[in-house]
Design a protein around this motif. Structure first.
Motif, PDB file in Angstrom:
ATOM      1  N   GLU A   1       0.663  -1.437   0.017  1.00 57.94           N
ATOM      2  CA  GLU A   1       0.111   0.055  -0.034  1.00 57.94           C
ATOM      3  C   GLU A   1       0.831   1.224  -0.055  1.00 57.94           C
ATOM      4  OE1 GLU A   1      -3.315   2.530   2.757  1.00 57.94           O
ATOM      5  OE2 GLU A   1      -2.895   0.298   3.019  1.00 57.94           O
ATOM      6  N   GLY A   2       1.855   1.228   0.961  1.00 55.39           N
ATOM      7  CA  GLY A   2       2.707   2.644   1.041  1.00 55.39           C
ATOM      8  C   GLY A   2       3.515   2.751  -0.328  1.00 55.39           C
ATOM      9  N   PHE A   3       3.906   1.660  -0.989  1.00 56.43           N
ATOM     10  CA  PHE A   3       4.453   2.067  -2.401  1.00 56.43           C
ATOM     11  C   PHE A   3       3.608   2.386  -3.318  1.00 56.43           C
ATOM     12  CE2 PHE A   3       6.139  -0.043  -6.459  1.00 56.43           C
ATOM     13  CZ  PHE A   3       7.336   0.694  -6.400  1.00 56.43           C
ATOM     14  N   LEU A   4       2.495   1.794  -3.302  1.00 56.38           N
ATOM     15  CA  LEU A   4       1.424   2.187  -4.490  1.00 56.38           C
ATOM     16  C   LEU A   4       1.036   3.749  -4.240  1.00 56.38           C
ATOM     17  CD1 LEU A   4      -0.778  -0.601  -4.822  1.00 56.38           C
ATOM     18  CD2 LEU A   4       0.229   0.255  -6.666  1.00 56.38           C
ATOM     19  N   LYS A   5       1.054   4.023  -3.078  1.00 54.90           N
ATOM     20  CA  LYS A   5       0.618   5.257  -2.774  1.00 54.90           C
ATOM     21  C   LYS A   5       1.523   6.335  -3.230  1.00 54.90           C
ATOM     22  CE  LYS A   5      -2.532   4.743   1.000  1.00 54.90           C
ATOM     23  NZ  LYS A   5      -3.031   5.204   2.443  1.00 54.90           N
ATOM     24  N   LYS A   6       2.858   5.833  -3.210  1.00 54.96           N
ATOM     25  CA  LYS A   6       4.048   6.835  -3.863  1.00 54.96           C
ATOM     26  C   LYS A   6       3.974   6.663  -5.342  1.00 54.96           C
ATOM     27  CE  LYS A   6       6.956   5.883   0.300  1.00 54.96           C
ATOM     28  NZ  LYS A   6       7.950   5.235   0.908  1.00 54.96           N
ATOM     29  N   VAL A   7       3.569   5.700  -5.996  1.00 55.56           N
ATOM     30  CA  VAL A   7       3.568   5.579  -7.423  1.00 55.56           C
ATOM     31  C   VAL A   7       2.374   6.384  -7.696  1.00 55.56           C
ATOM     32  CG1 VAL A   7       2.928   4.272  -9.228  1.00 55.56           C
ATOM     33  CG2 VAL A   7       4.452   3.294  -7.460  1.00 55.56           C
ATOM     34  N   PHE A   8       1.207   6.423  -6.946  1.00 56.57           N
ATOM     35  CA  PHE A   8       0.229   7.024  -7.789  1.00 56.57           C
ATOM     36  C   PHE A   8       0.453   8.683  -7.445  1.00 56.57           C
ATOM     37  CE2 PHE A   8      -2.848   3.397  -6.682  1.00 56.57           C
ATOM     38  CZ  PHE A   8      -2.953   3.056  -8.127  1.00 56.57           C
ATOM     39  N   LEU A   9       1.321   9.188  -6.449  1.00 56.09           N
ATOM     40  CA  LEU A   9       1.498  10.510  -6.328  1.00 56.09           C
ATOM     41  C   LEU A   9       2.512  11.043  -7.613  1.00 56.09           C
ATOM     42  CD1 LEU A   9       2.841  10.683  -2.553  1.00 56.09           C
ATOM     43  CD2 LEU A   9       0.784  11.846  -3.516  1.00 56.09           C
ATOM     44  N   VAL A  10       3.250  10.132  -8.049  1.00 58.26           N
ATOM     45  CA  VAL A  10       4.163  10.320  -9.075  1.00 58.26           C
ATOM     46  C   VAL A  10       3.092  10.502 -10.494  1.00 58.26           C
ATOM     47  CG1 VAL A  10       5.857   9.459 -10.636  1.00 58.26           C
ATOM     48  CG2 VAL A  10       6.113   9.234  -8.030  1.00 58.26           C
ATOM     49  N   ILE A  11       2.117   9.440 -10.649  1.00 58.48           N
ATOM     50  CA  ILE A  11       1.109   9.613 -11.602  1.00 58.48           C
ATOM     51  C   ILE A  11       0.174  10.675 -11.471  1.00 58.48           C
ATOM     52  CG2 ILE A  11      -0.570   8.348 -12.641  1.00 58.48           C
ATOM     53  CD1 ILE A  11       0.489   5.610 -11.930  1.00 58.48           C
ATOM     54  N   ASP A  12      -0.173  11.225 -10.527  1.00 52.42           N
ATOM     55  CA  ASP A  12      -0.993  12.453 -10.060  1.00 52.42           C
ATOM     56  C   ASP A  12      -0.147  13.544 -10.565  1.00 52.42           C
ATOM     57  OD1 ASP A  12      -3.082  10.930  -9.204  1.00 52.42           O
ATOM     58  OD2 ASP A  12      -2.643  11.222  -7.223  1.00 52.42           O
ATOM     59  N   SER A  13       1.041  13.715 -10.252  1.00 52.81           N
ATOM     60  CA  SER A  13       2.028  14.769 -10.626  1.00 52.81           C
ATOM     61  C   SER A  13       1.887  14.851 -12.085  1.00 52.81           C
ATOM     62  CB  SER A  13       3.319  14.665  -9.911  1.00 52.81           C
ATOM     63  OG  SER A  13       4.002  15.725 -10.154  1.00 52.81           O
ATOM     64  N   ILE A  14       2.461  13.876 -12.770  1.00 52.30           N
ATOM     65  CA  ILE A  14       2.400  13.948 -14.158  1.00 52.30           C
ATOM     66  C   ILE A  14       1.400  14.213 -14.852  1.00 52.30           C
ATOM     67  CG2 ILE A  14       2.835  12.372 -16.124  1.00 52.30           C
ATOM     68  CD1 ILE A  14       4.731  10.621 -14.633  1.00 52.30           C
ATOM     69  N   LEU A  15       0.217  13.564 -14.266  1.00 45.33           N
ATOM     70  CA  LEU A  15      -1.105  14.042 -15.023  1.00 45.33           C
ATOM     71  C   LEU A  15      -1.664  15.601 -14.772  1.00 45.33           C
ATOM     72  CD1 LEU A  15      -3.149  11.231 -14.045  1.00 45.33           C
ATOM     73  CD2 LEU A  15      -2.255  11.523 -16.242  1.00 45.33           C
ATOM     74  N   GLN A  16      -1.084  16.131 -13.349  1.00 41.35           N
ATOM     75  CA  GLN A  16      -1.414  17.493 -13.177  1.00 41.35           C
ATOM     76  C   GLN A  16      -0.424  18.467 -14.194  1.00 41.35           C
ATOM     77  OE1 GLN A  16      -0.737  18.361  -9.102  1.00 41.35           O
ATOM     78  NE2 GLN A  16      -1.944  20.279  -9.239  1.00 41.35           N
ATOM     79  N   ASN A  17       0.783  18.222 -14.003  1.00 41.02           N
ATOM     80  CA  ASN A  17       1.649  18.995 -14.910  1.00 41.02           C
ATOM     81  C   ASN A  17       1.846  18.830 -16.371  1.00 41.02           C
ATOM     82  OD1 ASN A  17       2.564  20.075 -12.404  1.00 41.02           O
ATOM     83  ND2 ASN A  17       3.915  18.475 -11.937  1.00 41.02           N
ATOM     84  N   GLY A  18       1.042  17.663 -16.541  1.00 46.18           N
ATOM     85  CA  GLY A  18       1.244  17.362 -18.220  1.00 46.18           C
ATOM     86  C   GLY A  18       2.532  17.087 -18.858  1.00 46.18           C
ATOM     87  N   THR A  19       3.347  16.538 -18.147  1.00 47.99           N
ATOM     88  CA  THR A  19       4.655  16.137 -18.610  1.00 47.99           C
ATOM     89  C   THR A  19       5.189  14.719 -18.043  1.00 47.99           C
ATOM     90  OG1 THR A  19       6.845  16.849 -18.835  1.00 47.99           O
ATOM     91  CG2 THR A  19       5.761  17.397 -16.935  1.00 47.99           C
TER      92      THR A  19
END
Length: 65
Positions: free
Chosen positions: A45-63
């Motif tokens: 769970e902890g690892f997945l949450k970190k991965v989702f933070l990265v994906i969220d950041s990519i989606l938000q920043n569009g890069t």
């Protein structure tokens, strides 16, 4: 293998997931995140949450750079 080593090894896969998620409507992406976390073992769970933070950041920043 440390969590950091695992993360580094998974970077290409994370970027691929972000590219796929970019094509989803926001509601569908959020639903996928919830279902994925629900189905994952507690130990990841902890690892997945970190991965989702990265994906969220990519989606938000569009890069992906």
């Amino acid at each position: 293998m440390t969590e950091r080593e695992l993360y580094i090894e998974c970077i290409p896969m994370i970027l691929e997931m972000a590219a796929t998620c970019r094509r989803l409507p926001a509601w569908q992406y959020e639903e996928w995140k919830r279902e994925t976390l629900k189905a994952a073992p507690d130990t990841s769970e902890g690892f997945l949450k970190k991965v989702f933070l990265v994906i969220d950041s990519i989606l938000q920043n569009g890069t992906e750079s």
